[in-house]
Scaffold this motif. Structure first.
Motif, short mmCIF file in Angstrom:
data_model
loop_
_atom_site.label_atom_id
_atom_site.label_comp_id
_atom_site.label_asym_id
_atom_site.label_seq_id
_atom_site.Cartn_x
_atom_site.Cartn_y
_atom_site.Cartn_z
N PHE A 165 0.84 -1.18 0.00
CA PHE A 165 0.00 0.00 0.00
C PHE A 165 0.88 1.24 0.00
N LEU A 166 0.56 2.14 -0.91
CA LEU A 166 1.36 3.35 -1.09
C LEU A 166 0.65 4.54 -0.48
N ARG A 167 1.44 5.40 0.12
CA ARG A 167 0.90 6.65 0.68
C ARG A 167 0.84 7.70 -0.41
N TRP A 168 0.23 8.84 -0.10
CA TRP A 168 -0.05 9.87 -1.10
C TRP A 168 1.20 10.33 -1.87
N ALA A 169 2.30 10.56 -1.21
CA ALA A 169 3.49 11.09 -1.89
C ALA A 169 3.93 10.16 -3.02
N ARG A 170 3.89 8.87 -2.79
CA ARG A 170 4.30 7.90 -3.82
C ARG A 170 3.27 7.82 -4.94
N GLN A 223 3.83 10.76 -7.11
CA GLN A 223 5.06 10.57 -7.88
C GLN A 223 4.82 9.63 -9.07
N LEU A 224 4.09 8.55 -8.85
CA LEU A 224 3.84 7.58 -9.92
C LEU A 224 2.88 8.09 -10.98
N THR A 225 1.84 8.81 -10.56
CA THR A 225 0.79 9.21 -11.49
C THR A 225 0.96 10.62 -12.04
N GLY A 226 1.59 11.49 -11.27
CA GLY A 226 1.70 12.89 -11.69
C GLY A 226 0.41 13.67 -11.52
N LEU A 227 -0.56 13.08 -10.83
CA LEU A 227 -1.87 13.72 -10.64
C LEU A 227 -1.93 14.50 -9.34
N SER A 228 -2.76 15.54 -9.33
CA SER A 228 -2.97 16.30 -8.11
C SER A 228 -3.94 15.57 -7.20
N ARG A 229 -3.98 15.98 -5.94
CA ARG A 229 -4.91 15.40 -4.97
C ARG A 229 -6.35 15.53 -5.43
N LEU A 239 -11.42 11.50 -9.77
CA LEU A 239 -11.40 10.23 -10.49
C LEU A 239 -11.89 9.07 -9.61
N GLU A 240 -11.50 9.08 -8.33
CA GLU A 240 -11.97 8.05 -7.39
C GLU A 240 -13.49 8.09 -7.29
N GLY A 292 -15.23 6.55 -10.06
CA GLY A 292 -14.92 5.14 -10.27
C GLY A 292 -13.88 4.91 -11.34
N GLN A 293 -13.06 5.94 -11.62
CA GLN A 293 -12.06 5.86 -12.69
C GLN A 293 -10.63 5.79 -12.16
N PHE A 294 -10.49 5.61 -10.86
CA PHE A 294 -9.18 5.52 -10.22
C PHE A 294 -9.32 4.56 -9.05
N PRO A 295 -8.30 3.77 -8.75
CA PRO A 295 -8.40 2.83 -7.61
C PRO A 295 -8.77 3.55 -6.31
N ALA A 296 -9.65 2.93 -5.56
CA ALA A 296 -10.10 3.51 -4.30
C ALA A 296 -9.01 3.42 -3.24
N ARG A 297 -8.95 4.44 -2.42
CA ARG A 297 -8.02 4.42 -1.28
C ARG A 297 -8.54 3.46 -0.23
N ARG A 298 -7.63 2.95 0.58
CA ARG A 298 -7.98 2.03 1.66
C ARG A 298 -7.59 2.67 2.99
#
Length: 69
Positions: free
Chosen positions: A5-10, A13-19, A25-26, A29-35
């Motif tokens: 499980f990755l935290r927000w900073a990672r 970094q991987l997606t280049g998307l803003s919060r 997108l979450e 339903g177009q982005f994986p849901a946070r847990r």
């Protein structure tokens, strides 16, 4: 393969998307849901994020082929 499980900073970094983009997108339903990892922390599944990134890459490739034809 063990899921991580990755935290927000990672995720950023991987997606280049803003919060706000990830949140939007979450909700759509177009982005994986946070847990919920604990009372005060959330994380995203690395496996789900990798699948999402691959699907975005495949969609971009398909769109490129459609434009060229």
């Amino acid at each position: 393969m063990q899921n991580e499980f990755l935290r927000w900073a990672r995720v950023r970094q991987l997606t280049g998307l803003s919060r706000s983009t990830v949140w939007r997108l979450e909700k759509a339903g177009q982005f994986p849901a946070r847990r919920q990892l604990s009372a005060n922390s959330v994380g995203w599944s690395l496996i789900e994020l990798q699948a999402w990134m691959q699907s975005r890459s495949a969609a971009a490739t398909q769109e490129t082929h459609e434009v060229v034809q």
